[in-house]
Design a protein around this motif. Structure first.
Motif, PDB file in Angstrom:
ATOM      1  N   ALA B   5       1.121  -1.442   0.069  1.00  0.00           N
ATOM      2  CA  ALA B   5       0.179  -0.191  -0.199  1.00  0.00           C
ATOM      3  C   ALA B   5       1.371   1.354   0.063  1.00  0.00           C
ATOM      4  O   ALA B   5       1.938   1.560   0.524  1.00  0.00           O
ATOM      5  CB  ALA B   5      -0.908   0.069   1.837  1.00  0.00           C
ATOM      6  N   ALA B   7       1.503   5.101   0.005  1.00  0.00           N
ATOM      7  CA  ALA B   7       0.777   6.373   1.180  1.00  0.00           C
ATOM      8  C   ALA B   7       0.605   7.246   1.426  1.00  0.00           C
ATOM      9  O   ALA B   7       0.551   8.830   1.855  1.00  0.00           O
ATOM     10  CB  ALA B   7       0.879   5.801   2.406  1.00  0.00           C
ATOM     11  N   GLN B  21      -4.315   3.759   5.344  1.00  0.00           N
ATOM     12  CA  GLN B  21      -3.954   2.558   4.614  1.00  0.00           C
ATOM     13  C   GLN B  21      -3.907   1.211   5.626  1.00  0.00           C
ATOM     14  O   GLN B  21      -4.047  -0.308   5.278  1.00  0.00           O
ATOM     15  CB  GLN B  21      -2.653   2.701   3.841  1.00  0.00           C
ATOM     16  CG  GLN B  21      -3.062   3.207   2.296  1.00  0.00           C
ATOM     17  CD  GLN B  21      -3.371   2.861   1.349  1.00  0.00           C
ATOM     18  OE1 GLN B  21      -4.531   2.304   1.927  1.00  0.00           O
ATOM     19  NE2 GLN B  21      -3.205   2.817   0.513  1.00  0.00           N
ATOM     20  N   LEU B  30       3.497  -1.229   3.392  1.00  0.00           N
ATOM     21  CA  LEU B  30       3.071   0.629   3.658  1.00  0.00           C
ATOM     22  C   LEU B  30       4.416   0.900   3.265  1.00  0.00           C
ATOM     23  O   LEU B  30       5.519   0.897   3.707  1.00  0.00           O
ATOM     24  CB  LEU B  30       2.686   0.853   4.852  1.00  0.00           C
ATOM     25  CG  LEU B  30       2.472   2.358   4.752  1.00  0.00           C
ATOM     26  CD1 LEU B  30       0.597   2.524   4.486  1.00  0.00           C
ATOM     27  CD2 LEU B  30       2.623   3.255   5.907  1.00  0.00           C
ATOM     28  N   TYR B 234      -6.123   5.442  -1.213  1.00  0.00           N
ATOM     29  CA  TYR B 234      -4.832   5.352  -1.937  1.00  0.00           C
ATOM     30  C   TYR B 234      -4.651   4.106  -2.339  1.00  0.00           C
ATOM     31  O   TYR B 234      -4.998   2.807  -2.022  1.00  0.00           O
ATOM     32  CB  TYR B 234      -3.663   5.695  -0.450  1.00  0.00           C
ATOM     33  CG  TYR B 234      -3.737   7.539  -0.046  1.00  0.00           C
ATOM     34  CD1 TYR B 234      -4.845   8.757  -0.579  1.00  0.00           C
ATOM     35  CD2 TYR B 234      -2.070   7.572  -1.119  1.00  0.00           C
ATOM     36  CE1 TYR B 234      -4.559   9.605  -0.322  1.00  0.00           C
ATOM     37  CE2 TYR B 234      -1.919   9.581  -0.629  1.00  0.00           C
ATOM     38  CZ  TYR B 234      -3.280  10.174  -0.867  1.00  0.00           C
ATOM     39  OH  TYR B 234      -3.120  11.076  -0.651  1.00  0.00           O
ATOM     40  N   ILE B 236      -3.422   0.593  -3.668  1.00  0.00           N
ATOM     41  CA  ILE B 236      -2.514  -0.893  -3.015  1.00  0.00           C
ATOM     42  C   ILE B 236      -2.357  -2.254  -4.640  1.00  0.00           C
ATOM     43  O   ILE B 236      -3.164  -1.970  -5.415  1.00  0.00           O
ATOM     44  CB  ILE B 236      -3.814  -2.312  -2.123  1.00  0.00           C
ATOM     45  CG1 ILE B 236      -4.109  -0.726  -1.084  1.00  0.00           C
ATOM     46  CG2 ILE B 236      -3.015  -2.945  -1.704  1.00  0.00           C
ATOM     47  CD1 ILE B 236      -4.770  -1.778  -0.199  1.00  0.00           C
ATOM     48  N   LYS B 249      -7.636  -0.635  -3.989  1.00  0.00           N
ATOM     49  CA  LYS B 249      -7.951   0.160  -2.866  1.00  0.00           C
ATOM     50  C   LYS B 249      -8.540  -0.412  -1.499  1.00  0.00           C
ATOM     51  O   LYS B 249      -9.912  -1.589  -2.357  1.00  0.00           O
ATOM     52  CB  LYS B 249      -8.349   1.971  -3.516  1.00  0.00           C
ATOM     53  CG  LYS B 249      -9.843   1.372  -4.107  1.00  0.00           C
ATOM     54  CD  LYS B 249     -10.331   3.426  -4.604  1.00  0.00           C
ATOM     55  CE  LYS B 249     -11.006   3.317  -4.450  1.00  0.00           C
ATOM     56  NZ  LYS B 249     -12.084   3.481  -3.744  1.00  0.00           N
ATOM     57  N   HIS B 250      -8.538  -0.074  -0.759  1.00  0.00           N
ATOM     58  CA  HIS B 250      -9.462  -0.864   0.346  1.00  0.00           C
ATOM     59  C   HIS B 250     -10.975  -0.911  -0.318  1.00  0.00           C
ATOM     60  O   HIS B 250     -11.111   0.691  -0.615  1.00  0.00           O
ATOM     61  CB  HIS B 250      -9.589   0.071   1.348  1.00  0.00           C
ATOM     62  CG  HIS B 250      -8.026  -0.721   2.075  1.00  0.00           C
ATOM     63  ND1 HIS B 250      -7.622  -1.861   2.664  1.00  0.00           N
ATOM     64  CD2 HIS B 250      -6.895   0.671   3.375  1.00  0.00           C
ATOM     65  CE1 HIS B 250      -6.239  -1.904   2.950  1.00  0.00           C
ATOM     66  NE2 HIS B 250      -5.760  -0.520   3.426  1.00  0.00           N
TER      67      HIS B 250
END
Lengths: 103, 453
Positions: B5, B7, B21, B30, B234, B236, B249-250
């Protein structure tokens, strides 16, 4: 029929030093040949003659139905040197989309 | 498959994105990119004043806020927050973890060796000329004005730190894509000559390196229909061992991951698409295959690469004079005409004062500042207002400073219907310019250290 490029393409632009890049992408695959045929480096140089002080180079990405343009000496010295509002050429993508093409 | 991810697209990007994230769903890594070109010279200046500084201070603060998720869920973090002082950044990260109650719980990796400022004269004496990639001029032309000099290192030192058990890796300058490529090399044991896989990692890294520009931010394709930018998720990167990957993305976040938006990011700040050069491999963007694979998911495959070059890119910053930019706003009617008249008056006065500049640049914000006169067309006399924005640039600091005194008087002694912006007269800024160069890889040694936090 004359159209503005914005009707058949979208774009994003940025910088590398004093060189701006504009990626131009056909909204539909069938419009890609129109971009290749009409949005030539010569036309892009003419379009940006006020802002771009050197050559324009073009690259093809047929897999993405996209073209990439490099506009040399187009940013008044680039990022930190430039006195322009748009020192990094972020809005030049939309400026290219003003171009008129025949569809 | 691993989830990487991103960020942070630059230092100054959202402070909340890293936490979102971490908290918005499962991730393995991350990544945070803090270093724009201008950042290194600022950090070098801070470091010269105080040797405990010189890194991105946002990063340890983020670690403190996200420590619970990072430690308890085992999320690994890779960031180029080290700037010109990665060791001090790592110290600050350790202190942040201790403040959050997680002292001694994980290992910190530090990648150094990118900073060649202390070795510059030695390198020049050895015949490494560091010629400007754009102009061909040798660095000796500006040597006495150099502020910082950093090599863009690759992804393998990051992978090495991860191999040694580091959970948080802090680097100085490295290629932007190295932050996410390093984790794939570590997880999938990609070799130095797995060119196609490395190229796939490079393309994936390029897509996520600018943060939300891959998930609906700054996207021209149908921008008004992109949902909930206020809560934008953001990007991924879901990487597979064989090089295939997806961008997503989430769930429950705003923004959009689709083919059009991802394509915009693919062509962002590239040169020759057949040769996207990084320290680790050269990726061929004309081999990229992609398709929409469900909501907010774009799948990539087929990417090819080839051997990296024998050189690292170096980013050198140097002092290149001074500049100042100021503005005055003119209101309806004939706002543009008034602003134009004011500009002519200003230029006459600067000339009368005998001030010389390398450049004087005038723009009319609201009329033609972004695209210039030619493309913007003749401004309407009915524009509600136009802001005259004038900048000067030159080596004579006193002349640039004198210019900053010439704008405000126009409010009383120039064309009418004018307002002077609050905040006082314009500031004189030192110009830090960039000198891109190449250095043989044999001249640079990346160093990796891993320690207990």
């Amino acid at each position: 029929m004359k159209k503005q490029l914005r009707e058949i393409a979208h774009a994003r632009s940025g910088d590398k030093g004093d060189c701006a890049n504009i990626g131009l992408i056909a909204l539909q695959p069938e419009h890609y040949p129109i971009l290749v045929q009409q949005v030539t480096p010569e036309r892009v140089k003419e379009h940006f003659r006020e802002l771009c002080k050197a050559k324009v180079e073009r690259f093809e990405l047929p897999n993405l139905y996209a073209l990439n343009f490099l506009l040399y000496e187009a940013l008044d010295g680039g990022g930190t040197v430039s006195l322009r509002t748009d020192a990094q050429g972020k809005t030049l993508s939309a400026a290219l989309l003003r171009m008129e093409i025949e569809v | 498959m691993i989830r990487i991810a991103n960020a942070q697209g630059f230092w100054g990007d959202s402070l909340e994105a890293p936490l979102e994230q971490l908290r918005g769903g499962p991730i393995d890594y991350l990544t945070l990119d803090y270093l724009a070109e201008v950042t290194m010279s600022i950090l070098q200046k801070q470091y010269a004043r105080d040797p405990k500084t010189g890194y991105a201070r946002d990063f340890p603060q983020m670690i403190e806020r996200g420590a619970k998720e990072i430690v308890e869920r085992g999320v690994k973090v890779v960031a180029n927050a080290g700037g010109v002082n990665p060791e001090a950044c790592a110290d600050a990260v350790a202190a942040a973890l201790a403040r959050a109650g997680y002292a001694g719980r994980l290992k910190l990796g530090v990648v150094t060796g990118d900073n060649i400022l202390p070795r510059l004269d030695e390198l020049l004496a050895q015949g490494v000329e560091l010629r400007n990639l754009d102009t061909g001029a040798p660095l000796s032309d500006v040597r006495d004005r150099v502020k910082s000099a950093n090599v863009y290192l690759g992804a393998f030192p990051i992978a090495e730190a991860l191999d040694a058990g580091a959970q948080i890796v802090v680097t100085g300058r490295c290629s932007d894509v190295a932050l996410s490529l390093g984790p794939s090399i570590h997880e999938f044991r990609w070799a130095q000559n797995d060119w196609d896989k490395l190229a796939a990692g490079i393309v994936g890294g390029h897509v996520i390196e600018c943060g939300a520009q891959a998930s609906g931010g700054n996207c021209q394709a149908d921008w008004e229909s992109i949902p909930d930018l206020a809560n934008i998720g953001y990007p991924i990167l879901e990487a597979e061992p064989d090089g295939r990957f997806a961008i997503t993305k989430h769930p429950g976040t705003g923004g959009r991951v689709n083919v059009a938006g991802v394509k915009e990011q693919l062509v962002y700040e590239i040169g020759d698409p057949c040769a996207y050069i990084t320290p680790d491999a050269i990726a061929d963007f004309t081999t990229i295959q992609l398709r929409q694979a469900g909501a907010d998911r774009v799948q990539f495959w087929g990417i090819q690469g080839r051997a990296a070059t024998e050189f690292y890119k170096v980013s050198i910053s140097y002092s290149a004079g001074f500049k100042a930019v100021g503005s005055m706003t003119y209101g309806w009617p004939d706002a543009y005409k008034k602003a134009k008249a004011a500009d002519a008056i200003l230029r006459t006065r600067l000339q009368k004062l005998g001030l010389h500049f390398d450049a004087i640049h005038s723009e009319y914000v609201g009329a033609n500042a972004c695209h210039g006169d030619l493309l913007s067309g003749q401004p309407s006399p009915n524009l509600a207002e136009v802001t005259l924005r004038v900048g000067v640039r030159g080596n004579d600091q006193a002349a640039v400073d004198r210019f900053t005194r010439e704008l405000a008087p126009l409010a009383l002694n120039g064309p009418p219907v004018v307002t002077y912006p609050s905040g006082g007269r314009p500031k004189v800024e030192e110009i830090i310019a960039y000198w891109p160069a190449l250095i043989p890889k044999t001249e640079v040694q990346a160093r990796v250290s891993v320690r207990q936090a």
